[in-house]
Motif scaffolding. Structure first.
Motif, short mmCIF file in Angstrom:
data_model
loop_
_atom_site.label_atom_id
_atom_site.label_comp_id
_atom_site.label_asym_id
_atom_site.label_seq_id
_atom_site.Cartn_x
_atom_site.Cartn_y
_atom_site.Cartn_z
N ASN A 81 -0.43 0.76 -2.53
CA ASN A 81 0.49 -0.37 -2.49
C ASN A 81 -0.17 -1.69 -2.85
OD1 ASN A 81 3.26 0.56 -1.51
ND2 ASN A 81 1.91 1.59 -0.06
N GLY A 82 -1.36 -1.61 -3.45
CA GLY A 82 -1.96 -2.80 -4.04
C GLY A 82 -3.08 -3.49 -3.26
N ALA A 83 -3.49 -2.93 -2.14
CA ALA A 83 -4.57 -3.56 -1.37
C ALA A 83 -5.88 -3.46 -2.15
CB ALA A 83 -4.72 -2.89 -0.01
N ASP A 84 -6.72 -4.50 -2.07
CA ASP A 84 -8.00 -4.46 -2.78
C ASP A 84 -9.01 -3.65 -1.96
OD1 ASP A 84 -10.05 -6.60 -1.37
OD2 ASP A 84 -7.96 -7.16 -1.15
N LEU A 85 -9.96 -3.02 -2.66
CA LEU A 85 -10.90 -2.11 -2.02
C LEU A 85 -11.79 -2.81 -1.00
CD1 LEU A 85 -12.13 0.30 -4.84
CD2 LEU A 85 -10.58 0.79 -2.95
N ARG A 86 -12.17 -4.07 -1.26
CA ARG A 86 -13.03 -4.79 -0.32
C ARG A 86 -12.36 -4.96 1.03
NH1 ARG A 86 -18.35 -4.59 -1.41
NH2 ARG A 86 -18.76 -5.09 -3.60
#
Length: 294
Positions: free
Chosen positions: A253-258
């Motif tokens: 759903n678009g969350a960044d990996l960091r």
């Protein structure tokens, strides 16, 4: 050559403090290697890097898995390094051996629909169901480990700020946001169930068993398994599957990996990148099924 093996195993036990399982694996690997070497009329002092690579090719032809071959490489490194340091051989023939690349198996995850079904199973008309609902909602909302979940203290929850604090096995603390659904489940548990379930008024663990004591890992595993059966989900369900599902769904759903890395408490982002691979695989499946020219 055989007499070096027992001395090597003693070294693993007394000096390196290796576990019984590690010692048993190294013993098996080294003995198999010696059988191969002796069948080719070689001696320990004449073994070369080429001989060892030939042995790895032999293992591959025998159908051994890359993980097994990789473990054999580790066994050879340790064994020949021991022989070299003890002046039994003049040079280490294993020094340039390279382990095969092992493709990491993607973890099992639940679909978002399966998560909804699973989390709707607890009957929140009684204390046990209210507690179970809160535990499942918090686990999926935060992606924390089961050990972190059962070790949460009451003071680790900040309903007003919408965060929980947890500590990993290295006592490293992190704060993780919780959503409205899990907040509502926690509020209901704290107001309607926990005080009834605890045996000691001074109990500080957040989640307790039906006997009023700290919840155990095994106890929670049984809870998850029972609700999965009730929901008709026949995947290999473990509490950890909700952690994997949490991370996968965030990335999808678009969350960044960091950010996902920080919430999961991974020290290395390469561990978190597996969820990006899973998301990419999912997108590819959707494309293949939906695109008219796929």
């Amino acid at each position: 050559m055989r007499n070096t093996v027992s001395k090597f195993l003693d070294y693993l036990k007394t000096e390196k403090g290796s576990s019984p399982n590690t010692i048993a694996s190294y013993k098996r690997d080294v003995n198999n290697l010696i059988n191969y070497i002796e069948s080719n009329s070689l001696t320990v002092g004449k073994i070369t890097n080429t001989n060892l690579n030939s042995y790895l090719i032999y293992l591959e032809k025998m159908g051994k898995a890359p993980s097994t071959i990789s473990r054999n490489v580790a066994s050879m490194h340790c064994y020949f390094r021991y022989l070299y340091k003890n002046n039994i051989i003049e040079q280490d023939p294993s020094s340039n051996l390279i382990s095969p690349k092992i493709e990491k198996k993607l973890p099992e995850v639940l679909t978002m629909e399966e998560v909804d079904i699973l989390l709707s199973q607890p009957n929140d008309d009684d204390c046990k169901g209210i507690r179970d609902k809160a535990m499942l909602e918090v686990l999926y909302a935060t992606g924390i480990r089961v050990s972190e979940l059962i070790n949460l203290k009451k003071d680790d929850v900040s309903i007003n700020l919408g965060y929980i604090k947890c500590r990993d096995n290295k006592k490293k603390e992190r704060a993780i946001p919780i959503g409205q659904v899990s907040k509502d489940a926690l509020v209901k548990y704290l107001k309607s169930a926990r005080d009834i379930m605890i045996e000691d008024p001074n109990e500080d663990f957040l989640f307790v068993s039906c006997l009023g004591h700290k919840m155990s890992r095994q106890g929670f595993w049984k809870i998850v398994k029972s609700y999965a059966n009730k929901a008709g989900i026949y995947k290999k369900i473990t509490p950890h599957i909700l952690r994997h599902s949490f991370a996968t769904h965030l990335v999808e759903n678009g969350a960044d990996l960091r950010s996902v890395q920080e919430m999961l408490g991974h020290s290395d982002i390469s561990t978190t990148q597996i969820y990006a691979r899973m998301s990419n695989n999912r997108l590819k499946e959707v494309y293949t099924k939906a695109h008219p020219r796929a």
